[in-house]
Design a protein around this motif. Sequence first.
Motif, PDB file in Angstrom:
ATOM      1  N   GLY A   1       0.748  -1.179  -0.001  1.00  0.00           N
ATOM      2  CA  GLY A   1      -0.004  -0.078   0.062  1.00  0.00           C
ATOM      3  C   GLY A   1       0.937   1.363  -0.016  1.00  0.00           C
ATOM      4  N   TYR A   2       2.188   1.115  -0.322  1.00  0.00           N
ATOM      5  CA  TYR A   2       3.020   2.363  -0.259  1.00  0.00           C
ATOM      6  C   TYR A   2       3.127   3.108  -1.790  1.00  0.00           C
TER       7      TYR A   2
ATOM      8  N   THR B   1      12.021   6.637  -2.377  1.00  0.00           N
ATOM      9  CA  THR B   1      11.384   6.968  -1.148  1.00  0.00           C
ATOM     10  C   THR B   1       9.703   6.672  -1.340  1.00  0.00           C
ATOM     11  N   LEU B   2       9.161   6.038  -0.278  1.00  0.00           N
ATOM     12  CA  LEU B   2       7.763   5.483  -0.309  1.00  0.00           C
ATOM     13  C   LEU B   2       7.153   6.034   0.961  1.00  0.00           C
ATOM     14  N   THR B   3       5.845   6.307   0.862  1.00  0.00           N
ATOM     15  CA  THR B   3       4.833   6.869   2.127  1.00  0.00           C
ATOM     16  C   THR B   3       3.628   5.927   1.751  1.00  0.00           C
ATOM     17  N   LYS B   4       2.991   6.008   3.020  1.00  0.00           N
ATOM     18  CA  LYS B   4       1.704   5.428   3.280  1.00  0.00           C
ATOM     19  C   LYS B   4       0.909   5.880   4.369  1.00  0.00           C
ATOM     20  N   ARG B   5      -0.274   6.425   4.132  1.00  0.00           N
ATOM     21  CA  ARG B   5      -1.277   6.883   5.160  1.00  0.00           C
ATOM     22  C   ARG B   5      -1.720   5.702   6.182  1.00  0.00           C
ATOM     23  N   LEU B   6      -1.847   5.975   7.465  1.00  0.00           N
ATOM     24  CA  LEU B   6      -2.238   4.879   8.516  1.00  0.00           C
ATOM     25  C   LEU B   6      -3.674   5.233   8.653  1.00  0.00           C
ATOM     26  N   ASP B   7      -4.281   6.164   8.109  1.00  0.00           N
ATOM     27  CA  ASP B   7      -5.685   6.502   8.763  1.00  0.00           C
ATOM     28  C   ASP B   7      -6.707   5.383   8.056  1.00  0.00           C
TER      29      ASP B   7
END
Length: 152
Positions: free
Chosen positions: A128-129, A146-152
């Motif tokens: 999911g990133y 660089t990867l990010t993912k929201r945790l909400d």
Amino acid sequence: MVCRMFRIEAEVDKERRELLHARLRDTNTAASPVLAALRGTPGERQVPLHVWAMDERSGGLAGGLVGHTWTSWLHVTYLWVDARHRGTGLGGGLLAEAERIARQDRGCTAVRLETWDFQAPEFYRKQGYDVVCVIPDYPPGITEYTLTKRLD
């Protein structure tokens, strides 16, 4: 061009590093209301977050995740799974547990990490990133993501 009023030095100096860090933090705090609001709060500190998988047969390390939380972010520094356990879901399990701890216990809403092209960008996409930065030739011949993912 360097002004002759200064002596430029290139040496590792822990005391100067700490002084520079403190001065940069003070400058950034003065310039940013967001960072100013963090000063003196628990969110200001980086808190280590480690998750380990121990091989029950050998007692050795099967995999692990090392990172830290800061403000509302989890930063994954290292994620490694022994070759014998790759493809078993262990990496995803370690990452999911770190995300759970960060979200439930530390109030984090997002994760960031870096990986190289030969490591695991596709693995992280499957978790999911999203890729937010690509740096070619870092180091030469390798691409860093660089990867990010929201945790909400």
